[in-house]
Every structure is written in structure tokens, then in C-alpha cells.
Design a protein around this motif. Structure first.
Motif, PDB file in Angstrom:
ATOM      1  N   LEU A  50     -40.318 -17.147  10.025  1.00 24.21           N
ATOM      2  CA  LEU A  50     -40.025 -18.841   9.331  1.00 24.21           C
ATOM      3  C   LEU A  50     -39.583 -19.313   9.998  1.00 24.21           C
ATOM      4  N   PRO A  51     -40.409 -20.629  10.128  1.00 33.67           N
ATOM      5  CA  PRO A  51     -39.141 -21.786  10.723  1.00 33.67           C
ATOM      6  C   PRO A  51     -38.336 -22.786  10.895  1.00 33.67           C
ATOM      7  N   ASP A  52     -37.892 -22.769  11.757  1.00 36.60           N
ATOM      8  CA  ASP A  52     -36.213 -23.644  11.768  1.00 36.60           C
ATOM      9  C   ASP A  52     -36.058 -24.190  10.589  1.00 36.60           C
ATOM     10  N   SER A  53     -35.340 -25.103   9.645  1.00 33.17           N
ATOM     11  CA  SER A  53     -35.140 -26.407   9.298  1.00 33.17           C
ATOM     12  C   SER A  53     -36.417 -25.897   8.624  1.00 33.17           C
ATOM     13  N   TRP A  54     -36.657 -25.183   7.880  1.00 35.93           N
ATOM     14  CA  TRP A  54     -38.231 -25.623   6.846  1.00 35.93           C
ATOM     15  C   TRP A  54     -37.833 -26.486   5.085  1.00 35.93           C
ATOM     16  N   PHE A  55     -37.311 -25.103   4.189  1.00 38.36           N
ATOM     17  CA  PHE A  55     -36.955 -25.137   2.784  1.00 38.36           C
ATOM     18  C   PHE A  55     -36.143 -25.776   2.930  1.00 38.36           C
ATOM     19  N   CYS A  66     -28.904 -11.489   4.942  1.00 37.38           N
ATOM     20  CA  CYS A  66     -29.568 -13.153   4.388  1.00 37.38           C
ATOM     21  C   CYS A  66     -28.486 -14.369   4.414  1.00 37.38           C
ATOM     22  N   LEU A  67     -27.017 -13.917   4.627  1.00 41.20           N
ATOM     23  CA  LEU A  67     -26.646 -14.950   4.896  1.00 41.20           C
ATOM     24  C   LEU A  67     -26.477 -15.397   6.010  1.00 41.20           C
ATOM     25  N   ALA A  68     -26.516 -14.463   6.942  1.00 40.95           N
ATOM     26  CA  ALA A  68     -26.729 -14.737   8.552  1.00 40.95           C
ATOM     27  C   ALA A  68     -27.859 -15.360   9.123  1.00 40.95           C
ATOM     28  N   HIS A  69     -28.780 -15.512   8.221  1.00 44.62           N
ATOM     29  CA  HIS A  69     -29.695 -15.509   8.541  1.00 44.62           C
ATOM     30  C   HIS A  69     -30.556 -17.093   7.847  1.00 44.62           C
ATOM     31  N   VAL A  70     -29.899 -17.319   6.788  1.00 43.37           N
ATOM     32  CA  VAL A  70     -30.815 -18.102   5.412  1.00 43.37           C
ATOM     33  C   VAL A  70     -30.440 -20.142   6.134  1.00 43.37           C
ATOM     34  N   GLY A  71     -29.130 -19.840   7.126  1.00 41.67           N
ATOM     35  CA  GLY A  71     -28.744 -21.544   7.310  1.00 41.67           C
ATOM     36  C   GLY A  71     -29.853 -22.236   8.099  1.00 41.67           C
ATOM     37  N   ARG A  72     -30.426 -21.195   9.212  1.00 46.70           N
ATOM     38  CA  ARG A  72     -31.230 -21.452  10.415  1.00 46.70           C
ATOM     39  C   ARG A  72     -32.699 -21.552   9.485  1.00 46.70           C
ATOM     40  N   VAL A  73     -32.732 -20.937   8.270  1.00 45.17           N
ATOM     41  CA  VAL A  73     -34.541 -21.499   7.639  1.00 45.17           C
ATOM     42  C   VAL A  73     -34.393 -22.974   6.577  1.00 45.17           C
ATOM     43  N   ALA A 120     -33.436 -26.266   5.663  1.00 50.84           N
ATOM     44  CA  ALA A 120     -33.720 -28.171   5.643  1.00 50.84           C
ATOM     45  C   ALA A 120     -32.210 -28.589   5.977  1.00 50.84           C
ATOM     46  N   PRO A 121     -31.655 -29.317   6.748  1.00 53.40           N
ATOM     47  CA  PRO A 121     -31.046 -30.177   6.213  1.00 53.40           C
ATOM     48  C   PRO A 121     -30.597 -30.837   4.540  1.00 53.40           C
ATOM     49  N   GLY A 122     -29.452 -30.807   4.610  1.00 55.82           N
ATOM     50  CA  GLY A 122     -29.360 -30.985   2.814  1.00 55.82           C
ATOM     51  C   GLY A 122     -30.294 -30.073   2.210  1.00 55.82           C
ATOM     52  N   GLY A 123     -30.548 -28.950   2.082  1.00 56.03           N
ATOM     53  CA  GLY A 123     -31.518 -28.188   1.829  1.00 56.03           C
ATOM     54  C   GLY A 123     -29.945 -27.441   1.437  1.00 56.03           C
ATOM     55  N   PHE A 124     -30.256 -26.533  -0.061  1.00 57.00           N
ATOM     56  CA  PHE A 124     -28.677 -25.411  -0.844  1.00 57.00           C
ATOM     57  C   PHE A 124     -30.855 -24.123  -1.203  1.00 57.00           C
ATOM     58  N   PHE A 125     -29.601 -22.720  -0.879  1.00 57.93           N
ATOM     59  CA  PHE A 125     -29.372 -22.033  -0.919  1.00 57.93           C
ATOM     60  C   PHE A 125     -29.311 -21.293  -2.725  1.00 57.93           C
ATOM     61  N   SER A 153     -23.462 -14.068 -11.929  1.00 59.75           N
ATOM     62  CA  SER A 153     -23.173 -15.564 -11.868  1.00 59.75           C
ATOM     63  C   SER A 153     -23.960 -16.101 -10.668  1.00 59.75           C
ATOM     64  N   LYS A 154     -23.975 -17.544 -10.245  1.00 58.56           N
ATOM     65  CA  LYS A 154     -24.734 -17.822  -9.679  1.00 58.56           C
ATOM     66  C   LYS A 154     -23.790 -19.064  -8.175  1.00 58.56           C
ATOM     67  N   LEU A 155     -24.217 -18.236  -6.994  1.00 61.09           N
ATOM     68  CA  LEU A 155     -23.714 -19.261  -5.952  1.00 61.09           C
ATOM     69  C   LEU A 155     -24.487 -20.326  -5.543  1.00 61.09           C
ATOM     70  N   ARG A 156     -23.950 -21.872  -5.279  1.00 63.89           N
ATOM     71  CA  ARG A 156     -24.892 -22.341  -4.418  1.00 63.89           C
ATOM     72  C   ARG A 156     -24.205 -22.370  -2.736  1.00 63.89           C
ATOM     73  N   VAL A 157     -25.365 -22.624  -2.131  1.00 59.57           N
ATOM     74  CA  VAL A 157     -25.208 -22.286  -0.770  1.00 59.57           C
ATOM     75  C   VAL A 157     -25.138 -23.100   0.037  1.00 59.57           C
ATOM     76  N   THR A 158     -24.507 -23.950   1.225  1.00 54.24           N
ATOM     77  CA  THR A 158     -25.718 -25.162   1.797  1.00 54.24           C
ATOM     78  C   THR A 158     -24.890 -25.160   3.303  1.00 54.24           C
ATOM     79  N   ARG A 159     -25.390 -25.749   4.661  1.00 56.84           N
ATOM     80  CA  ARG A 159     -24.936 -25.894   5.746  1.00 56.84           C
ATOM     81  C   ARG A 159     -24.776 -27.097   5.880  1.00 56.84           C
ATOM     82  N   SER A 160     -24.909 -28.004   4.974  1.00 59.71           N
ATOM     83  CA  SER A 160     -24.452 -29.194   5.179  1.00 59.71           C
ATOM     84  C   SER A 160     -23.686 -30.090   4.558  1.00 59.71           C
ATOM     85  N   GLU A 161     -23.755 -31.400   3.484  1.00 60.34           N
ATOM     86  CA  GLU A 161     -23.370 -32.048   2.542  1.00 60.34           C
ATOM     87  C   GLU A 161     -24.419 -31.880   1.555  1.00 60.34           C
TER      88      GLU A 161
END
Length: 268
Positions: free
Chosen positions: A165-170, A190-197, A199-204, A255-263
Motif C-alpha cells: 500500500l502507498p505511503d501517507s494515503w489513507f 500492524c502498529l509498526a507499519h500503519v503509520g506509514r500508510v 495520511a497526515p492528520g489521519g487516524f486508525f 473497547s476502542k483506541l484511536r491511533v494517530t501519527r500527528s495531531e
């Protein structure tokens, strides 16, 4: 850290005492549990050391009996619809937009996915699953709801490295009832790689079976984690995890967690 006094979160379902008490309260469920335990023991032996291959075999067996039960645990179409609606409503309330590009990890037979596909612009939904059998059922769901023109992507995978999958896309990544069936090394991958895909401001967003007692698993299928374990795992990979309190009010049992790589982006 989120705290609760709910005694259910202190249960250790792997202990013999819990199993005996549960059997006494629900004797009609004992034969099914024993059959499942026997099947799972054989599959774990056959796929020793490879959880993805093991759980793919579990899904093949479950899907052959009932595709809807395979992704939900209860052979009820009404329940299948209700859980899918709940996932969809929650993400829409949290700002899921038609222009979002969504990756659904463990999309199953599109219990929630068909609603996401309908909501999103064409080509903006990408669903992956380790089970080819359940993806065949997903294609049937697409046909049933007439969503071919939305051209969603459905892809089988054998790991969660997301390397194709592409970088910073989803802008939105979603996994419902995936980590509840995953050992820690699969979640870590999964957590090791999800940050790569992302997009800035996106969430998991991902759900998990939460315990506030000892972490444990049952039958190699159901895994119970403390929230702080998953938060620390996310931090290890440069991600921030936020406990979604408002998800707790919904009738789902996880339960649910929301993961982000930025604000996180502002919604609403």
C-alpha cells in the motif's frame, strides 16, 4: 489512563474455575465449546507457530458454516446488520467524509464495509482480510447491495505489514474485532507499519477485548489486553493512542483506541 469498576473486566476466562462456572450457568453451550476446542487444538498443531495461517483456517471453517456468524459470532442476520450499522454510525459521527480514503483491516464479508463503500466516493474503500473464503462472501455482499459502481478494492493478505500500500494515503484506517483475535506480535506488526500508510492528520481506529486483570487468551482465538499495553505498543512505533470513551456506551462488548501519527483533525 481510563479506569472502571466493572467487575467483568477483572475476569480471567482462561482459568478452569471460570470455565466450570460458565458451564454450570450455560450447560447447553458446552458441546459447542468442546467441539470448537477440539477443532482449534488440531488447527493450532497443524499451523504451529503461525497464527495467521491458524486463524485463516479457523475462518475457513466458520465461514463454511455461516459467513455472518464467522465475523460476528452469532448466526443472526439482524445482529450482523446491527453491528455493521453501529460501526458506520460511529465513524460518521466522528467525521467520516465521502472524500476520505479508507482502509479496513479485517473487512470480513463487509458487515460494516458495504455501508462505508456506499458512503465513500468511488475507489475510496480498500478492504483487506487474511481469509480468502470470507472475501468471496464480501463480493457477494457487494452484489447484494448493488455497489459495483463504487469500485472498492478487496485484497487477501498473509500479514499486516501493509507493504503493498502507498505511503501517507489513507485518511481513515479501521479494524473492528481484529486485535481481539490477535496475539501481541500481530498487533505489533500492524502498529509498526500503519503509520506509514496514514495520511497526515489521519487516524486508525481499532477495537480490542479489554481486561483490567491478567492478560490472557482463550482457545487461541480470543485475546484480552490491558489498555496500557496497547498504548505503550503504539508509542513504541511513534504513535499516539487515545481511549475512545464514547464508544463504551454502545452495545458491543469491546473497547476502542484511536491511533494517530500527528495531531488529530478537528471534526464535527
Amino acid at each position: 489512563m481510563h479506569q472502571t469498576s466493572d467487575p467483568r473486566l477483572m475476569k480471567n476466562r482462561s482459568r478452569l474455575g471460570h470455565k466450570v462456572r460458565y458451564a454450570l450457568r450455560h450447560p447447553a453451550r458446552v458441546p459447542t465449546h468442546l467441539r470448537r476446542a477440539g477443532r482449534n487444538a488440531w488447527l493450532r498443531l497443524k499451523h504451529r507457530g503461525n497464527h495467521v495461517a491458524y486463524y485463516r483456517a479457523v475462518m475457513a471453517s466458520d465461514t463454511a458454516r455461516s459467513p455472518e456468524a464467522a465475523v460476528g459470532g452469532r448466526p443472526s442476520h439482524a445482529r450482523w446488520l446491527a453491528i455493521g450499522q453501529m460501526q458506520y454510525d460511529y465513524l460518521v459521527e466522528h467525521g467520516l467524509r465521502p472524500e476520505d480514503r479508507m482502509l479496513e483491516i479485517g473487512c470480513g464479508n463487509l458487515r460494516a464495509g458495504w455501508r462505508f463503500i456506499e458512503h465513500l466516493e468511488p475507489g475510496h474503500y480498500y478492504g483487506i482480510d487474511i481469509s480468502p473464503d470470507i472475501l468471496i462472501e464480501a463480493k457477494k455482499t457487494l452484489v447484494r447491495y448493488g455497489l459495483q459502481a463504487k469500485v472498492p478494492y478487496l485484497t487477501p493478505v498473509d500479514n499486516l505489514k501493509l507493504d503493498f500500500l502507498p505511503d501517507s494515503w489513507f485518511t481513515v484506517v479501521h479494524a473492528h474485532s481484529v486485535f481481539s483475535h490477535s496475539p501481541l506480535e500481530v498487533i505489533d506488526e500492524c502498529l509498526a507499519h500503519v503509520g506509514r500508510v496514514l495520511a497526515p492528520g489521519g487516524f486508525f481506529d481499532f477495537t480490542y477485548d479489554r481486561t483490567e486483570g491478567r492478560e490472557h487468551q482463550v482457545l487461541g482465538e480470543d485475546f484480552y489486553y490491558r489498555t496500557e499495553t496497547l498504548v505503550r505498543l503504539a508509542q513504541k512505533h511513534g504513535l499516539t493512542a487515545h481511549f475512545m470513551d464514547d464508544w463504551e456506551r454502545l452495545p458491543h462488548g469491546q473497547s476502542k483506541l484511536r491511533v494517530t501519527r500527528s495531531e488529530a483533525r478537528v471534526t464535527g
